[in-house]
Design a protein around this motif. Structure first.
Motif, PDB file in Angstrom:
ATOM      1  N   ASP A  13      10.893  -3.740  -3.862  1.00  0.00           N
ATOM      2  CA  ASP A  13       9.515  -4.021  -4.227  1.00  0.00           C
ATOM      3  C   ASP A  13       8.756  -4.706  -3.086  1.00  0.00           C
ATOM      4  O   ASP A  13       7.596  -4.387  -2.833  1.00  0.00           O
ATOM      5  CB  ASP A  13       9.476  -4.887  -5.481  1.00  0.00           C
ATOM      6  N   VAL A  14       9.405  -5.608  -2.375  1.00  0.00           N
ATOM      7  CA  VAL A  14       8.761  -6.289  -1.248  1.00  0.00           C
ATOM      8  C   VAL A  14       8.436  -5.303  -0.136  1.00  0.00           C
ATOM      9  O   VAL A  14       7.337  -5.310   0.429  1.00  0.00           O
ATOM     10  CB  VAL A  14       9.654  -7.447  -0.736  1.00  0.00           C
ATOM     11  N   VAL A  15       9.381  -4.415   0.178  1.00  0.00           N
ATOM     12  CA  VAL A  15       9.145  -3.426   1.241  1.00  0.00           C
ATOM     13  C   VAL A  15       8.033  -2.458   0.831  1.00  0.00           C
ATOM     14  O   VAL A  15       7.147  -2.142   1.627  1.00  0.00           O
ATOM     15  CB  VAL A  15      10.446  -2.669   1.577  1.00  0.00           C
ATOM     16  N   ARG A  16       8.068  -2.008  -0.415  1.00  0.00           N
ATOM     17  CA  ARG A  16       7.033  -1.072  -0.884  1.00  0.00           C
ATOM     18  C   ARG A  16       5.647  -1.719  -0.859  1.00  0.00           C
ATOM     19  O   ARG A  16       4.670  -1.114  -0.418  1.00  0.00           O
ATOM     20  CB  ARG A  16       7.378  -0.578  -2.286  1.00  0.00           C
ATOM     21  N   ASN A  17       5.551  -2.962  -1.299  1.00  0.00           N
ATOM     22  CA  ASN A  17       4.262  -3.651  -1.289  1.00  0.00           C
ATOM     23  C   ASN A  17       3.781  -3.936   0.129  1.00  0.00           C
ATOM     24  O   ASN A  17       2.581  -3.886   0.408  1.00  0.00           O
ATOM     25  CB  ASN A  17       4.332  -4.945  -2.098  1.00  0.00           C
ATOM     26  N   ALA A  18       4.709  -4.232   1.037  1.00  0.00           N
ATOM     27  CA  ALA A  18       4.323  -4.442   2.434  1.00  0.00           C
ATOM     28  C   ALA A  18       3.775  -3.144   3.036  1.00  0.00           C
ATOM     29  O   ALA A  18       2.781  -3.172   3.772  1.00  0.00           O
ATOM     30  CB  ALA A  18       5.518  -4.935   3.242  1.00  0.00           C
ATOM     31  N   CYS A  19       4.401  -2.030   2.699  1.00  0.00           N
ATOM     32  CA  CYS A  19       3.889  -0.743   3.191  1.00  0.00           C
ATOM     33  C   CYS A  19       2.518  -0.437   2.597  1.00  0.00           C
ATOM     34  O   CYS A  19       1.642   0.074   3.286  1.00  0.00           O
ATOM     35  CB  CYS A  19       4.870   0.378   2.846  1.00  0.00           C
ATOM     36  N   ASP A  20       2.352  -0.745   1.318  1.00  0.00           N
ATOM     37  CA  ASP A  20       1.066  -0.484   0.661  1.00  0.00           C
ATOM     38  C   ASP A  20      -0.044  -1.380   1.187  1.00  0.00           C
ATOM     39  O   ASP A  20      -1.216  -1.082   1.003  1.00  0.00           O
ATOM     40  CB  ASP A  20       1.193  -0.663  -0.852  1.00  0.00           C
ATOM     41  N   LEU A  21       0.286  -2.465   1.824  1.00  0.00           N
ATOM     42  CA  LEU A  21      -0.712  -3.386   2.338  1.00  0.00           C
ATOM     43  C   LEU A  21      -1.403  -2.846   3.594  1.00  0.00           C
ATOM     44  O   LEU A  21      -2.593  -3.092   3.807  1.00  0.00           O
ATOM     45  CB  LEU A  21      -0.055  -4.736   2.643  1.00  0.00           C
ATOM     46  N   PHE A  22      -0.685  -2.092   4.416  1.00  0.00           N
ATOM     47  CA  PHE A  22      -1.247  -1.623   5.683  1.00  0.00           C
ATOM     48  C   PHE A  22      -2.353  -0.587   5.506  1.00  0.00           C
ATOM     49  O   PHE A  22      -3.264  -0.517   6.314  1.00  0.00           O
ATOM     50  CB  PHE A  22      -0.151  -1.043   6.583  1.00  0.00           C
ATOM     51  N   ILE A  23      -2.287   0.212   4.475  1.00  0.00           N
ATOM     52  CA  ILE A  23      -3.266   1.290   4.292  1.00  0.00           C
ATOM     53  C   ILE A  23      -4.681   0.735   4.071  1.00  0.00           C
ATOM     54  O   ILE A  23      -5.602   1.101   4.802  1.00  0.00           O
ATOM     55  CB  ILE A  23      -2.817   2.240   3.164  1.00  0.00           C
ATOM     56  N   PRO A  24      -4.901  -0.177   3.107  1.00  0.00           N
ATOM     57  CA  PRO A  24      -6.264  -0.704   2.954  1.00  0.00           C
ATOM     58  C   PRO A  24      -6.703  -1.580   4.122  1.00  0.00           C
ATOM     59  O   PRO A  24      -7.889  -1.622   4.456  1.00  0.00           O
ATOM     60  CB  PRO A  24      -6.226  -1.495   1.657  1.00  0.00           C
TER      61      PRO A  24
END
Length: 81
Positions: A32-43
């Motif tokens: 979950d931490v890795v997925r959320n970190a990846c999702d943070l870069f797009i916006p």
């Protein structure tokens, strides 16, 4: 005063080691931490707050999607509240 910076560095290192140990022991939390970190870069890229290339944005989206698919295939990897 005497040795403030080395003490701060030691505390930071201990916190990072503790975080690594906790994440290693809890795969759903790590995922979950890795997925959320990846999702943070797009916006951040789209808002212009952190410029990264389209390849990085695409890679982050791909990793996030793969990790989401893994949680569907293996329900035990889903983070439970």
């Amino acid at each position: 005063p005497g040795g403030g910076l080395p003490q701060l560095a030691l505390k930071l290192r201990l916190q990072v080691l503790l975080l690594a140990r906790v994440l290693r022991g809890h795969p759903p939390l790590l995922l979950d931490v890795v997925r959320n970190a990846c999702d943070l870069f797009i916006p951040l890229d789209k808002l212009g707050l952190w410029r990264c290339g389209p390849g990085i944005v695409g890679l982050c989206g791909l990793v996030s999607s793969i990790l989401s698919i893994l949680t569907l295939i293996y329900p035990w990897l889903r983070l439970k509240p």
